[in-house]
Design a protein around this motif. Structure first.
Motif, PDB file in Angstrom:
ATOM      1  N   UNK A  14       0.939  -1.132  -0.023  1.00 44.46           N
ATOM      2  CA  UNK A  14      -0.112   0.036   0.086  1.00 44.46           C
ATOM      3  C   UNK A  14       0.758   1.237  -0.030  1.00 44.46           C
ATOM      4  N   UNK A  15       1.934   1.346   0.728  1.00 44.68           N
ATOM      5  CA  UNK A  15       2.752   2.281   0.851  1.00 44.68           C
ATOM      6  C   UNK A  15       3.515   2.825  -0.553  1.00 44.68           C
ATOM      7  N   UNK A  16       3.919   1.561  -1.267  1.00 47.40           N
ATOM      8  CA  UNK A  16       4.309   1.758  -2.582  1.00 47.40           C
ATOM      9  C   UNK A  16       3.273   2.329  -3.540  1.00 47.40           C
ATOM     10  N   UNK A  17       1.917   1.792  -3.387  1.00 49.92           N
ATOM     11  CA  UNK A  17       0.957   2.317  -4.197  1.00 49.92           C
ATOM     12  C   UNK A  17       0.911   3.840  -4.149  1.00 49.92           C
ATOM     13  N   UNK A  18       0.835   4.253  -2.893  1.00 51.62           N
ATOM     14  CA  UNK A  18       0.593   5.626  -2.190  1.00 51.62           C
ATOM     15  C   UNK A  18       1.670   6.515  -2.957  1.00 51.62           C
ATOM     16  N   UNK A  19       2.941   6.209  -2.952  1.00 53.52           N
ATOM     17  CA  UNK A  19       3.785   6.898  -3.622  1.00 53.52           C
ATOM     18  C   UNK A  19       3.621   7.019  -5.105  1.00 53.52           C
ATOM     19  N   UNK A  20       3.143   6.201  -5.676  1.00 54.45           N
ATOM     20  CA  UNK A  20       3.096   6.267  -7.063  1.00 54.45           C
ATOM     21  C   UNK A  20       1.718   7.444  -7.292  1.00 54.45           C
TER      22      UNK A  20
END
Length: 328
Positions: free
Chosen positions: A48-54
């Protein structure tokens, strides 16, 4: 994305920017919204953190992470929670062209109240005025926080599952999801009292109180509660505890008196949040203070206790909502 402990960095800079703007009615102030978002961050999955970054990288340039390091993404995620309040005063944001369309989303059945500026800046998305302390029926308008959050979380999830994700629009809905989860854990964004005014007090905005902390010595009950999380942090500080946003997240989240059960934290039925908020408004917020009077020391302590609890609960629920929406 490299993960490192996040410093305070832009936190207080954003607070200064937000409070340098005109003073619209915030639901929790900037400190409160960012604190809730930070608590949520500590409960997000790595995916989820990776998706939020994107997602954040395609949003408003001023709210993008400075790098892929967790410290910068976490900082941007905190600031993102304030975006729906920023657009009330800043008319030069990335999403300015779509705001009129968004504002009209829920005004199909009934037109906005032009006398209350309902036609502007998605104002009605921030609250759900459950009528309390009155006997006459007061129907809820379609343009409200419940419908707005339902739409935001639906669009966030839907876009995540498309073959070519529109990250720019997904970021708009991320901003609103973060913000509205916080809004609906502030009791006065879930209710309006009809005890003294035939048309309600707009969630305490028309409930005057004495406020020695303001230059004119007067304030509104709504504004007093918007500052509840920041006030609770201030009380912690007088007891020698750190006001650092991440330290507060760790301390409050670990407190068994504040930490919700898994069942409660996983409860994502927003209508139930609103019913709970209205009950808290009736039983605590309006019960402990009189119009045109100052808050007693006991009332301030009750506010701090409830604000801490609501911040943790909102953070846990926001994390649960985002983990569900952004996991593939």
């Amino acid at each position: 994305m490299g993960f490192k402990p996040a410093p305070y960095r832009l936190f207080w800079a954003m607070v200064a920017i937000l409070f340098g703007l005109a003073r619209p009615a915030f639901a929790w102030d900037a400190v409160g919204h960012m604190q809730i978002a930070d608590i949520a961050w500590s409960k997000l999955s790595r995916q989820t953190k990776r998706e939020i970054n994107a997602i954040l990288r395609s949003g408003d340039p001023r709210f993008r992470p400075n790098s892929d390091a967790e410290e910068d993404v976490r900082d941007a995620f905190r600031r993102a929670a304030t975006y729906p309040d920023v657009i009330k005063s800043d008319r030069n944001t990335l999403y300015e062209p779509i705001i009129p369309e968004m504002n009209s989303r829920f005004f199909k059945a009934s037109p906005p109240d032009l006398n209350d500026n309902e036609s502007l800046l998605c104002k009605t998305w921030h609250y759900y005025d459950t009528p309390i302390r009155g006997s006459a029926p007061h129907p809820i308008r379609d343009s409200n926080a419940l419908n707005a959050l339902d739409l935001a979380r639906h669009e966030l999830r839907r876009l995540e599952r498309t073959s070519h994700i529109d990250r720019k629009m997904q970021c708009w809905w991320l901003y609103w999801t973060e913000h509205l989860v916080g809004d609906l854990h502030q009791p006065l964004h879930c209710a309006s009292s009809y005890e003294f005014l035939p048309n309600g007090d707009a969630g305490g905005n028309l409930f005057p109180i004495a406020d020695p902390g303001r230059p004119e010595g007067k304030g509104r009950l709504h504004g007093f509660w918007d500052a509840g999380i920041g006030s609770a942090i201030g009380i912690d500080r007088t007891q020698g505890l750190s006001p650092n946003v991440e330290e507060v997240s760790r301390r409050w989240s670990a407190d068994p008196k504040l930490r919700p059960s898994r069942k409660v934290a996983a409860g994502l039925h927003v209508a139930e949040w609103i019913r709970d908020g209205a009950r808290r408004a009736d039983s605590l917020v309006y019960s402990g203070i009189q119009r045109n009077s100052s808050a007693s020391a006991e009332y301030v302590q009750q506010q701090a206790t409830l604000s801490r609890k609501m911040a943790v609960l909102a953070g846990f629920r926001l994390a649960a909502m985002l983990n569900s929406a952004l996991s593939r």
